[in-house]
Design an enzyme around this catalytic site. Structure first.
Site, PDB file in Angstrom:
ATOM      1  N   LYS A 135       0.845  -1.203   0.000  1.00 54.08           N
ATOM      2  CA  LYS A 135       0.000   0.000   0.000  1.00 54.08           C
ATOM      3  C   LYS A 135       0.876   1.247   0.000  1.00 54.08           C
ATOM      4  CE  LYS A 135      -4.050   1.795   2.553  1.00 54.08           C
ATOM      5  NZ  LYS A 135      -4.838   1.643   3.790  1.00 54.08           N
TER       6      LYS A 135
ATOM      7  N   SER B 164      -9.791   2.047   2.736  1.00 51.13           N
ATOM      8  CA  SER B 164      -8.882   2.742   1.842  1.00 51.13           C
ATOM      9  C   SER B 164      -7.983   1.817   1.029  1.00 51.13           C
ATOM     10  CB  SER B 164      -8.010   3.701   2.653  1.00 51.13           C
ATOM     11  OG  SER B 164      -7.181   2.977   3.555  1.00 51.13           O
TER      12      SER B 164
ATOM     13  N   SER C 237      -9.828  -0.406   6.846  1.00 48.28           N
ATOM     14  CA  SER C 237      -9.213  -0.265   5.523  1.00 48.28           C
ATOM     15  C   SER C 237      -8.516  -1.502   4.978  1.00 48.28           C
ATOM     16  CB  SER C 237      -8.219   0.898   5.531  1.00 48.28           C
ATOM     17  OG  SER C 237      -8.912   2.108   5.574  1.00 48.28           O
TER      18      SER C 237
END
Lengths: 497, 487
Positions: free
Chosen positions: B76, B151, B175
């Site tokens: 990420k 996210s 997330s």
């Protein structure tokens, strides 16, 4: 009435009562910064003592330095504070380019130390100054504004930031408001900062040098009429010497009295002390103060000092400097003023150790407060780091006492010691500086001097003994100062009587 | 060799170890897959082909061994990766190459995993759909017209699109888990403090938790074991050995849950969830009972306050954490033309660099921390947090784990929740309590609703991450895994 002449201090203090308060910042002398492993050396090249943490790079996290916490607790203990059993750091949020995170890691409503006091003596009388809190925080970087006339941000074309200082641990010491000092408020303020400095220095946690900024002081002052409520206070910053502490309070009392006389309201504001003019000018107004939005620092775990550890630290506190000074003053037989200059020079322990190594109090004090203090002043090096140890100074004095060195030669030997050439005896031998007492060796030099100065010799023969000094000087010159002046004089007088 | 991109991490590691395939071949297969599909999926913000092949070559030379050596991983973009662009999907960090790496990234490298690049996300991890990425959204491989969750939508989509067998996510309010749920993949949020935050670009410091994403539970556990454990650089990291999550996953895979007590959170069982989600969840629960588990209904009355408490705590912390993005030291700088003041440049930079959702949260948090409002908002939210923690602690006196759907709804179409922030925030209704408590939780695919994946959430006590892996692996053994339609 358009312009009023400022009242005199005596006039002001006759009608108003001051209340003062002091906030002092002490930069701790830890090896590394408070929340990262960066070095803390003073005066390093800009931005060479930085890392992702103290530059606040995205993702970097702080880890608390145990030495900083320990030093804060020791300061708190020395100031008779209660030590928190559990407290948290807090974030103080505001934007400023020399503060990398745009928040300062500090403490808010949970200080590490609180509710203490310091006893200050002034002209033989004791004054107790209450300590509200002692808390731990981090220093900011330093901004340098280039291109403007003043060096301040206004008018500058470029601003440069040095982050070496960012993250160095700072301890903030806040007094309670101190009323009731009357005309002595400026002197007691100074005496308090002096005492605080001496206490912290005795702990060895900071070099507490106001001129280098490792001790910084903000002075709060307000005035009220007798019997009335306390007035609005101002906070004076940029107070960079002990003398300025006193002057800042004094000038603020005069300024506020003048405004109150006119019926003008005192504005709660930050003021800037001007060393050159001895007065203050307004800084930012605190009435529109930034809201710092304090909240507990979530990146750091709470600080929970083990009570047993705190007790250990308390038991190991050094003797209080003022008690120690009183004791030593008696032992050494010197005046309070002399003792104060010894303390100011940072020479108390050095002299103490020199005496312990066998020197007389007068002898020890003479070298540390004379030749060595002068060098320390000139070079800006701490007396303790000057290059001579108490043991060496004691040895030097022994050589003088034994007549092997005279004053002048001893200075030369000391120079060699400071230059790292070795212990006094070794320097004396290597440089060939020992006093020449051997009469045979001196007689030739004396005869030479008499032969070279027949006029003076004649005067002495006529009984003008005082003239002998000139001949002694000549002999000292030819022997490069190594002769013993008294022996030379005796020889000259013997030759010419 | 079968299609390398369809293999699990465990299978790939085994094949590489046994020299059936080289790590370089595995890396290349995934890079090829990315080239083929990522234009449509947009899971990646940056692909580091050169770095990946170099890392794979080191494994092939035998320089690094270990249970995941040679296995590709997607990271990420909120994780600092030395020399590799790291933006947190924000314009304010466009082009920034960190001079240092996050602890978990160093651990990935030390374990011989092969980082493929950086995955898309909502800007600064604020969002539930990746629609708030400054670089455009990620598309859900199950239906390219729908969101992949957020996210960490990029990491989850990369797994579902077979672009990577493993990925790193971060979970502040869900997330990792919610993207896992809506993409039919596994996402685990470790115990707060069980994985290091050093080098994770902070959104909400007291909640952010990095964790593993994978296509099956054992792979997730392996990745967890590689990145987890104490880190001296993160003072909130727990200085204790972590539980053996890999063994727990393997135990669970045997399909025996005899004696395990599952707590059904009464407050999460009915209202608010789509019927298809409830149906898949109920069926899965029955499957677990067949494996020997016992279901006990528990009440967590304060969970209903979790969402409002979270939307005070997280924005408050973010308003402070994001203050450092001022254009002075790194990233974007706007308006520095020699005529503007420093304050103006900072202000212009932040205005241009932050997206609308980030600004919304900074403003919300600034307000909540303001003097005069602090007690009513931030202070009150912290009290709620304590109450929620007590709810968990009380529940765990009765049961081993708590279970719920991961998210109330399946992947929704783009644009359907962006106009009303509250509708978006509801996506995290079931995941947020765990973050406030600090415990671990995992989302495991449990079925389909209208052809889209549904996630099953298992929440465990702090530092009992092994329990959720055991139950998760058991569930997986009962319901199987779910494969999206071909791209």
């Amino acid at each position: 009435m358009t312009t009023t002449a400022l009242p005199t201090y005596e006039d002001a203090i006759a009608r108003f009562e001051p209340v003062i308060g002091l906030e002092t910042h002490v930069e701790l002398g830890t090896q590394t910064k408070m929340f990262c492993g960066c070095r803390t050396e003073f005066g390093a090249e800009p931005n060479t003592q930085v890392c992702p943490v103290c530059l606040a790079l995205p993702g970097a996290l702080p880890v608390a330095n145990r030495a900083g916490i320990e030093a804060t607790i020791r300061i708190g203990l020395a100031l008779n504070c209660d030590i928190a059993t559990w407290c948290r750091m807090a974030r103080k949020n505001y934007f400023y380019p020399d503060m990398p995170k745009n928040f300062q890691t500090s403490q808010y409503d949970e200080p590490l130390c609180a509710e203490g006091y310091v006893d200050v003596e002034y002209e033989g009388k004791p004054y107790r100054i209450g300590i509200e809190r002692v808390h731990l925080e981090e220093d900011t970087g330093k901004s340098l504004h280039v291109g403007g006339a003043t060096g301040r941000i206004q008018g500058a074309t470029e601003s440069l930031v040095d982050y070496n200082r960012a993250g160095i641990p700072l301890v903030e010491i806040v007094t309670k408001p101190v009323p009731g000092l009357g005309a002595l408020a400026p002197e007691i303020a100074k005496a308090y900062v002096t005492e605080l400095r001496d206490i912290i220095r005795s702990l060895g946690v900071s070099d507490v040098r106001m001129e280098q900024g490792s001790l910084r002081c903000d002075v709060n002052t307000s005035l009220n009429k007798p019997g009335e409520e306390w007035g609005t206070r101002t906070e004076t910053k940029n107070v960079n010497s002990l003398r300025s502490v006193e002057r800042a309070v004094r000038s603020e009392i005069i300024r506020q009295a003048s405004l109150l006389d006119e019926g003008t309201r005192i504005i709660q504001e930050t003021r800037h002390f001007h060393e050159d003019r001895g007065d203050t000018s307004p800084g930012r107004s605190k009435e529109t103060a930034t809201d710092y939005r304090y909240f507990p620092e979530p990146d750091l775990v709470p600080i929970a000092p083990d009570p047993a550890w705190v007790a250990e630290l308390k038991a190991a506190l050094p003797e209080r400097p003022s008690s120690k000074r009183a004791r030593l003053r008696e032992d050494w037989g010197i005046s309070e003023i002399d003792m104060q200059s010894v303390a100011n020079a940072g020479a108390v322990e050095l002299i103490e150790e020199t005496i312990a190594a066998g020197a007389s109090p007068a002898g020890a004090r003479k070298w540390w407060m004379g030749e060595l203090a002068r060098r320390a002043n000139e070079t800006g090096i701490d007396l303790a780091d000057i290059g001579a140890t108490p043991l060496q100074v004691a040895e030097l004095q022994k050589l003088v006492d034994a007549g092997k060195l005279n004053d002048k030669l001893a200075r030369a030997v000391l120079e060699g010691v400071v230059a790292g050439e070795g212990d006094p005896a070794a320097v004396m031998a290597a440089r060939g500086l020992e006093v020449v007492n051997d009469e045979g060796a001196l007689t030739a030099a004396v005869d030479e001097a008499i032969a070279a100065n027949p006029d003076i010799a004649a005067k002495i023969r006529e009984g003008k003994v005082a003239a002998a000094g000139a001949l002694v000087g000549a002999v000292m010159k030819t022997t490069r100062g190594q002769a013993d002046a008294k022996t030379v004089r005796d020889l000259i007088l013997a030759r010419l009587s | 060799m079968s299609d390398l991109t369809r293999m699990s991490a465990v299978e790939l590691a085994g094949a590489i170890k046994n020299k059936q395939v080289s790590a370089v071949e595995v890396a290349q297969a995934h890079l090829d897959r990315i080239s083929a599909v990522d234009e449509r999926v947009h899971a990646f913000l940056h692909v580091d082909a050169e770095g990946a092949l170099a890392a794979a070559a080191r494994v092939d030379k035998g320089e690094i061994t270990g249970p995941l050596a040679g296995v590709p991983v997607a990271v990420k973009d909120v994780i600092a990766t030395k020399g590799v662009p790291t933006t947190a999907a924000s314009k304010i960090l466009e082009g920034w190459r960190p001079p240092y790496s996050a602890t978990i990234y160093e651990r990935l490298q030390a374990a011989g995993t092969v980082p493929l690049g950086k995955t898309n996300m909502d800007e600064f991890a604020m969002g539930s759909s990746t629609e708030y990425s400054a670089y455009g959204p990620t598309n859900n491989p199950w239906d390219l017209g729908r969101i992949p969750g957020g996210s960490g939508g990029g990491s989850a989509a990369a797994l579902a699109a077979y672009e990577a067998p493993l990925a790193i996510g971060t979970d502040t309010g869900g997330s990792i888990r919610q993207p896992g749920a809506v993409t039919g993949t596994v996402g685990a949020k470790p115990t707060y403090g069980g994985t290091s935050r050093y080098g994770l670009i902070a959104f909400s410091s007291s909640l952010d938790t990095p964790g593993p994403c994978a296509r099956n539970v054992e792979d997730a556990a392996l990745l967890h074991s590689v990145i987890g454990g104490h880190d001296v650089r993160d003072s909130t990291s727990i200085p204790q050995p972590m539980p053996d999550v890999v063994a727990a996953a393997r135990l669970g895979a045997t399909g025996d849950l005899t004696g395990v007590k599952l707590g059904l959170v009464k407050e999460f069982a009915g209202d608010g969830s789509e019927p298809g989600v409830i149906a898949a969840f109920r069926e899965s629960l029955e499957a677990l009972v067949k494996l020997g588990a016992e279901v006990v209904e528990v009440s967590c009355p304060n969970f209903q306050y979790a969402l409002p408490a979270y939307y005070l705590i997280a924005p408050s912390e973010c308003s402070s954490n994001l203050a450092r993005f001022d254009g002075v030291r790194y990233g974007l700088r706007v308006g520095d033309d020699g005529n503007r003041s420093l304050e103006e440049v900072m202000s212009l930079t932040r205005d241009a660099g932050f997206g609308a959702e980030v600004k919304r949260r900074i403003i919300l948090g600034t307000y909540a921390l303001s003097s005069g409002y602090y007690d009513a908002y931030y202070g009150q939210a912290q009290k709620v947090r304590t109450l929620i923690t007590r709810d968990f602690e009380k529940a765990f006196e009765q049961v081993d784990v708590l279970v719920s759907p991961t998210t109330p709804f399946v992947a929704f179409p783009f644009g359907s929740r962006t106009s009303d922030p509250y509708q978006m925030y509801l996506a995290d209704l079931f995941t947020i309590p765990t973050n406030l408590y600090g415990g671990p939780a995992i989302s495991v695919p449990c079925g389909l609703s209208e052809g889209l994946p549904v996630g099953f959430q298992i929440m465990a006590p702090t530092m009992a991450d092994d329990r959720m892996y055991r139950v998760g692996a058991a569930l997986e053994s009962a319901v199987g895994t779910f494969t999206p339609p071909a791209l």
